[in-house]
Enzyme design. Structure first.
Site, PDB file in Angstrom:
ATOM      1  N   ASN A   7       0.749  -1.346  -0.090  1.00  0.00           N
ATOM      2  CA  ASN A   7      -0.090  -0.226  -0.144  1.00  0.00           C
ATOM      3  C   ASN A   7       0.871   1.407   0.008  1.00  0.00           C
ATOM      4  OD1 ASN A   7      -1.362   2.293   0.255  1.00  0.00           O
ATOM      5  ND2 ASN A   7      -2.538   1.330   2.726  1.00  0.00           N
ATOM      6  N   ARG A  90      -2.634  -1.752  -3.563  1.00  0.00           N
ATOM      7  CA  ARG A  90      -3.808  -1.682  -3.663  1.00  0.00           C
ATOM      8  C   ARG A  90      -3.313  -0.093  -4.249  1.00  0.00           C
ATOM      9  NH1 ARG A  90      -4.645   2.792   1.257  1.00  0.00           N
ATOM     10  NH2 ARG A  90      -6.947   3.171   0.350  1.00  0.00           N
ATOM     11  N   HIS A 179     -13.225   2.850   0.164  1.00  0.00           N
ATOM     12  CA  HIS A 179     -12.915   1.918   1.384  1.00  0.00           C
ATOM     13  C   HIS A 179     -13.966   1.321   0.558  1.00  0.00           C
ATOM     14  CE1 HIS A 179     -12.941   5.485   4.186  1.00  0.00           C
ATOM     15  NE2 HIS A 179     -11.727   4.613   4.160  1.00  0.00           N
ATOM     16  N   ARG A 240     -12.571  15.522   8.103  1.00  0.00           N
ATOM     17  CA  ARG A 240     -13.226  15.736   6.704  1.00  0.00           C
ATOM     18  C   ARG A 240     -14.732  16.546   6.715  1.00  0.00           C
ATOM     19  NH1 ARG A 240     -11.484  10.876   3.576  1.00  0.00           N
ATOM     20  NH2 ARG A 240      -9.293  10.842   3.492  1.00  0.00           N
ATOM     21  N   GLU A 383      -8.157  -4.910   5.108  1.00  0.00           N
ATOM     22  CA  GLU A 383      -8.260  -5.023   3.924  1.00  0.00           C
ATOM     23  C   GLU A 383      -6.516  -6.088   3.246  1.00  0.00           C
ATOM     24  OE1 GLU A 383      -8.642  -0.770   5.223  1.00  0.00           O
ATOM     25  OE2 GLU A 383      -9.249  -0.152   2.861  1.00  0.00           O
TER      26      GLU A 383
END
Ligand code: ADP
Length: 396
Positions: A7, A90, A179, A240, A383
């Site tokens: 990743n 990823r 996601h 955010r 993940e």
């Protein structure tokens, strides 16, 4: 087979080496401050953690240091690189080009690069990771696993914005969702748990971490999700803002005499529960502050739960019902209070919370009572394992 899961970010690289037969993590670690100075943290299973400050001028050097660590006499876990059967990368954005994971070749690399505009911070870094690995392991098959791919099944009515249609056609402006690897992994597990792996099913997955999104999954396919064209949309997150009236952007730029880029930076990095509370983006700090009487921290938590409950309600309506809901990621798996707050909005679904079951962190558990009409679970996401499984499926 051992799968090396990579990743790659703009200045970091996270990795895991996973034995895909046993699904055990043989080693994992992180390269930080690539291009600045460089730090490697390598954790081999059953051995001491190894940390080193080493010069990492670029990602190729970082990958090469990780491969050395994996094969090192002392803190290594494999004899040589031939013990890595495949690499799973990823990739943040696959645009409309990738609806599932693919084996990487030159055409795939080109197609990922064509999505760079859609994720200018992430995709170029992901591509650098691919080229660094290809240079050092030219004969090892590699697979790209996209954050957006799972959501490519959304219908047009869910992914289009109310904008002139040509902006979708000419500039690819639409909802993509993110996601996806986590939503897919957790929804599959949820369907197993409720015994609806095949046939009709309606579930909602709440991935609540620093970045948060909620997805409606009907018959094992994503049909709507809260993140949009970028991960800024939807829920209120750590830093955010989530969805706001777009007119606020122009208004703030004028009032503060700053550029649109600066406003977007505020929406991404200085807003969310951190901006509201003035305390922290971390929900542990928020909870502590709220319990200590900090009103803004309390409001931030209430806003987070209220917005999440709103998405659950709207997705329940969109699917005309819901069989089960899952909470996952840092907050979803660990924050008892936030789960209770969100669940507090769900009694109209015939849902009842099992307080004792909800009182756990980080483990798979059903938190609804046996009589509850809608089943609610906590399901830890993974993940990296999902990427390793996808990789194995394509090249195993
Ligand atoms: P990211 O999106 O960066 O992967 P995570 O999924 O790790 O984020 O989620 C980070 C959030 O999870 C933080 O707000 C943190 O407070 C929360 N969290 C993690 N562990 C715990 C815990 N044991 N108790 C409460 N909250 C936790």
């Amino acid at each position: 087979m051992n799968v090396f899961v990579v990743n790659c970010g703009s200045s970091s690289l996270k990795y895991q080496l996973i034995n895909s037969d046993t699904e055990e993590v043989i080693a994992k670690g992180l390269c930080e401050r690539i291009g600045i100075d460089g730090k490697l943290t390598h954790s081999p299973a059953g051995k001491d953690k190894y940390e080193a400050s080493v010069s990492m001028p670029d990602h190729k050097t970082a990958v090469s240091l990780v491969l050395e660590a994996l094969t090192d006499n002392e803190h290594g876990v494999i004899k040589d690189l031939s013990e890595i059967g495949a690499v799973g990368h990823r990739i943040v954005h696959g645009g409309e080009k990738f609806a599932k994971s693919v084996v990487i070749d030159d055409n795939v690399i080109e197609a990922i690069a064509e999505c760079n505009d859609l994720a200018p911070l992430h995709n170029p870094a992901n591509l650098i990771g691919i080229s660094a690995c290809r240079a050092l392991m030219p004969d090892t098959p590699m697979v790209a696993v996209f954050d957006t791919a799972f959501h490519q099944t959304m219908p047009k009515k869910a992914y289009l914005y109310g904008l002139p249609y040509e902006y979708y056609e000419d500039h690819k402006v639409r909802k993509y969702g993110f996601h996806g690897t986590s939503h897919s992994f957790v929804s599959k597990r949820l369907l197993e748990l409720i015994g609806k792996e095949s046939g009709e099913s309606k579930v909602i997955i709440c991935h609540l971490g620093n970045g948060s999104s909620i997805t409606a999954v009907k018959d094992d396919r994503s049909v709507d999700t809260s993140m949009g064209f970028t991960p800024l949309d939807g829920l209120i997150m750590g830093t955010r803002s989530g969805s706001i009236d777009p007119a606020v952007v122009q208004y703030l730029a004028g009032k503060l005499n700053i550029s649109l880029d600066e406003v977007i930076n505020i929406l991404n990095k200085k807003s969310g529960v951190e901006g509201i509370s003035g305390v922290s983006s971390d929900f542990r700090d928020l909870e502590a502050a709220s319990e200590g009487g900090n009103e803004r921290a309390k409001t931030a938590l209430e806003m987070f739960a209220y917005r999440a409950a709103g998405y659950i309600g709207s997705f329940t309506a969109a699917m005309n019902g819901v069989d089960a809901i899952a909470f996952t990621a840092g907050i979803g798996e660990n924050n008892i209070t936030v789960r209770r707050m969100i669940c507090g909005y769900l009694s109209y679904l015939g849902f009842e919370l099992n307080e004792d079951a909800n009182n756990v962190r980080g483990q798979e558990i059903m938190i609804s009572t046996p009589d509850s009409k809608v089943k609610v679970y906590v399901i830890p996401t993974n993940e990296e394992l999902a990427i390793a499984r996808e990789t194995l499926e394509l090249v195993g």
